[in-house]
Design an enzyme around this catalytic site. Structure first.
Site, short mmCIF file in Angstrom:
data_model
loop_
_atom_site.label_atom_id
_atom_site.label_comp_id
_atom_site.label_asym_id
_atom_site.label_seq_id
_atom_site.Cartn_x
_atom_site.Cartn_y
_atom_site.Cartn_z
N TRP A 158 0.95 -1.33 0.03
CA TRP A 158 0.00 -0.02 -0.04
C TRP A 158 0.82 1.33 0.12
O TRP A 158 0.27 2.37 -0.13
CB TRP A 158 -0.78 -0.04 1.44
N ASN A 159 2.13 1.16 0.24
CA ASN A 159 3.03 2.32 0.51
C ASN A 159 3.11 3.33 -0.84
O ASN A 159 3.26 4.41 -0.78
CB ASN A 159 4.25 2.46 1.26
N LYS A 182 -2.42 -8.44 -7.84
CA LYS A 182 -3.37 -8.33 -6.55
C LYS A 182 -2.68 -6.99 -5.52
O LYS A 182 -1.61 -6.96 -4.98
CB LYS A 182 -3.16 -9.74 -5.69
N ALA A 184 -2.72 -4.11 -2.67
CA ALA A 184 -2.90 -4.32 -1.30
C ALA A 184 -4.44 -3.88 -1.03
O ALA A 184 -4.94 -3.11 -1.90
CB ALA A 184 -2.03 -3.16 -0.45
N GLY A 235 6.55 -6.20 -0.06
CA GLY A 235 5.84 -6.25 1.23
C GLY A 235 6.74 -6.86 2.19
O GLY A 235 8.16 -6.64 1.97
N SER A 236 6.05 -7.49 3.17
CA SER A 236 7.03 -7.66 4.54
C SER A 236 7.83 -9.30 4.25
O SER A 236 7.41 -9.96 3.46
CB SER A 236 6.05 -8.01 5.76
N GLU A 257 10.91 -8.40 -2.90
CA GLU A 257 11.39 -6.96 -2.33
C GLU A 257 10.86 -6.78 -1.08
O GLU A 257 9.61 -6.43 -0.99
CB GLU A 257 11.14 -5.78 -3.36
N LEU A 258 11.68 -7.01 0.04
CA LEU A 258 11.16 -6.99 1.17
C LEU A 258 11.43 -5.85 2.27
O LEU A 258 11.78 -4.90 1.79
CB LEU A 258 11.27 -8.51 1.92
N CYS A 291 10.30 1.32 2.31
CA CYS A 291 11.27 0.20 2.65
C CYS A 291 12.77 0.75 2.79
O CYS A 291 13.61 0.16 3.06
CB CYS A 291 11.04 -1.02 2.08
N GLU A 391 11.85 -2.15 11.54
CA GLU A 391 11.43 -1.23 10.82
C GLU A 391 10.42 -0.35 11.49
O GLU A 391 9.49 -0.97 11.59
CB GLU A 391 10.99 -1.84 9.61
P1 ADP Z 1 2.53 -4.60 4.80
O1 ADP Z 1 2.78 -5.00 6.13
O2 ADP Z 1 3.27 -3.71 4.02
O3 ADP Z 1 1.06 -4.42 4.70
P2 ADP Z 1 2.45 -7.22 3.68
O4 ADP Z 1 3.44 -8.23 3.33
O5 ADP Z 1 1.55 -7.79 4.76
O6 ADP Z 1 2.97 -5.85 3.83
O7 ADP Z 1 1.47 -6.90 2.46
C1 ADP Z 1 1.91 -6.73 1.15
C2 ADP Z 1 1.02 -7.38 0.18
O8 ADP Z 1 0.92 -8.90 0.29
C3 ADP Z 1 -0.25 -6.89 0.08
O9 ADP Z 1 -1.19 -6.91 -1.01
C4 ADP Z 1 -0.98 -8.03 0.86
O10 ADP Z 1 -2.65 -8.01 0.91
C5 ADP Z 1 -0.35 -9.15 0.57
N1 ADP Z 1 -0.35 -10.45 1.47
C6 ADP Z 1 -0.44 -10.46 2.67
N2 ADP Z 1 -0.30 -11.66 3.21
C7 ADP Z 1 -0.60 -12.36 1.94
C8 ADP Z 1 -0.39 -13.84 1.64
N3 ADP Z 1 -0.61 -14.63 2.69
N4 ADP Z 1 -0.72 -14.46 0.42
C9 ADP Z 1 -0.33 -13.51 -0.49
N5 ADP Z 1 -0.39 -12.25 -0.49
C10 ADP Z 1 -0.41 -11.69 0.84
#
Ligand code: ADP
Length: 488
Positions: A158-159, A182, A184, A235-236, A257-258, A291, A391
């Site tokens: 989402w950032n 997909k 956020a 994402g995370s 990219e984490l 990030c 972070e």
């Molecule tokens: P943040 O902490 O930045 O929200 P996330 O890693 O939770 O980071 O989210 C980044 C993306 O990964 C979002 O689009 C989120 O919906 C998606 N996401 C979170 N969990 C899953 C999962 N189990 N499988 C696939 N996508 C996921």
């Protein structure tokens, strides 16, 4: 693209699958909330397995024709998309600010940055050269082709609701791949708006698909399907590790990219004004929610008082408020969990002996119920504090004093993360030696904003796999094929 729900200002937006705007089969929706007002601005379909499978089918079918177009035809369509993104820059930015919170000027900047990936890769599509290898036998010819990997699943955060998508979809489409995105759950509207413009640009049905809804259901459907050749994710680290495991059975190619925990090292010989200004940009952009944001600021003893004062003055000048207000430099953070984490980092640091120079807590903004946090400067920070280990993803700058640069490098590298790092010095020898020793994928030397479409972006260690941007970024979407031709 949208239908307005009668009697409500909230709009109903739809998925984009196979060139159609569709609801979830279940008819269920999820709410998109403005993090500044906490009001619902729209709903999007709460999609699941059925919609995801339809998107995979569409992308798989479209791949047959998209991958066989000439690079020049794909490039033309990407350039049309680029021009439409720029023509809609203002509206796209307003959509982004409404769902994400960042100041409108930053959102406009992000749209231009996002669009630059499309134009850069529209050009790069035409330069995907193969090789001819000299053979050991005169009766053989050896050729190397670079071909698209196939259907790509792109999962984005989402950032940066626009740029994290184009950084993936730009090179993927240029290479000849098709995509399922997909976005956020917090920021699907910018993604859907961009898909509308892709449609207008003439990018054929099924080449770009957007599915919104429950992340784990959509994700598991994508990861289990052997027609999806590649997953690209920002994402995370936690979700990145899950994706890696879940993609193992079908042996997908993966780019991740984490998270990051970017160190800044300011040496005594640095230009204090430049260092403070660039650290401010790196730290407080997007309310500290990137990030590559400066997370640990190591400042050498001699320059610390001057640097700290300059940075504190600049931080005090940052206005907090709704992103649509042109005076706002810091918008709300994305949600309550984000706000609580920031507060926890500040409280923990203070309990362990840090001093708050400015800021330090939640900021009330009149007529805005959202998640605002004061831009904060902490000093007297040490490695025992949570803020030095995780972070923060918020507008908090922690300063640690050091005397020996070797010690600063050691502390900077003492992290499971390895995405971005920064060095400020006026001595070229120090610049090169430190840059080479930092275990980070990106080093900004006297530069707080190193990201750009033509440069490689990505991390070492638990910050991920692969690179996005530049000539490196498109390799992630290409297979190498070797053809050995026997002559007779
Ligand atoms: P943040 O902490 O930045 O929200 P996330 O890693 O939770 O980071 O989210 C980044 C993306 O990964 C979002 O689009 C989120 O919906 C998606 N996401 C979170 N969990 C899953 C999962 N189990 N499988 C696939 N996508 C996921």
């Amino acid at each position: 693209m949208t239908t307005t729900t009668s009697g409500s200002t909230s709009e109903r937006w739809l998925n984009y699958v196979n060139g159609q705007w569709i609801e979830a089969d279940s008819g269920k929706t999820i709410s998109v909330v403005n993090p500044s007002t906490l009001g619902e601005i729209a709903t999007v379909p709460d999609s699941g397995e059925a919609e995801t499978k339809a998107a995979i089918e569409a992308a798989h079918t479209a791949f047959q024709s998209w991958s066989t177009l000439s690079a020049y035809e794909r490039s033309d369509m990407l350039m049309r998309w680029y021009h439409l993104l720029m023509r809609h820059q203002e509206d796209l930015a307003r959509t982004m600010t409404a769902e994400q919170g960042k100041p409108l000027s930053e959102a406009k900047g992000e749209i231009a940055y996002a669009a630059s990936f499309i134009s850069w890769y529209a050009e790069e599509a035409k330069r995907l050269y193969g090789d001819i290898i000299p053979a050991t036998s005169s009766g053989k010819r050896m050729f190397v082709l670079r071909q698209p990997v196939g259907v790509v699943a792109a999962i984005t955060p989402w950032n940066f609701p626009a740029a994290m998508i184009t950084r993936k979809v730009g090179p993927a489409l240029a290479a000849g791949c098709t995509c399922i995105v997909k976005p956020a759950e917090q920021t699907p509207l910018t993604a859907l708006y961009m898909a509308k413009l892709a449609e207008e640009a003439g990018i054929p049905a099924g080449v770009v698909n957007i599915v919104t809804g429950e992340a784990s259901v959509i994700g598991d459907t994508l990861f289990a399907d052997s027609r999806v050749a590649k997953v690209t994710f920002t994402g995370s680290t936690e979700v990145g590790k899950h994706i890696m495991r879940a993609s193992a059975d079908t042996m997908k190619k993966i780019s991740l990219e984490l998270g990051g925990h970017a160190p800044v090292i300011v040496l005594d010989d640095a230009d204090a004004e430049l260092a403070a200004e660039q650290t401010l940009l790196s730290k407080f952009r997007n309310a500290g929610q990137t990030c590559v944001c400066a997370n640990r600021i190591y400042v050498q003893k001699g320059i610390r008082p001057a640097f700290e004062k300059l940075l504190a003055d600049k931080i005090r000048a940052l206005k907090v408020g709704d992103g649509m207000n042109p005076d706002s430099a810091i918008g709300p953070v994305i949600d309550e969990d984000g706000l609580n984490k920031i507060q926890k980092h500040v409280s923990d640091a203070v309990e362990r002996g840090a001093t708050v120079i400015t800021g330090g807590g939640r900021r009330e903004v009149p007529e805005r119920a959202g998640y605002f946090f004061e831009p904060t400067l902490l000093t007297g920070v040490d490695s025992s504090m949570l803020i030095m280990k995780e972070e923060t993803f918020g507008p908090v700058a922690p300063i640690v004093e050091f005397t020996d640069p070797d010690d600063a490098v050691r502390q900077a590298n003492d992290s499971p993360y390895g995405l971005a790092s920064y060095v400020f010095t006026s001595n070229i020898n120090h610049a090169i030696r430190l840059a080479e020793r930092l275990q980070y994928g990106i080093v900004g030397v006297n530069d707080g904003l190193p990201s750009s479409a033509q440069a490689p972006f990505g991390g070492m260690k638990e910050s991920g796999l692969g690179r996005e941007g530049g000539k490196y970024g498109i390799e992630e979407y290409l297979e190498i094929k070797y053809i050995s031709l026997g002559l007779y």
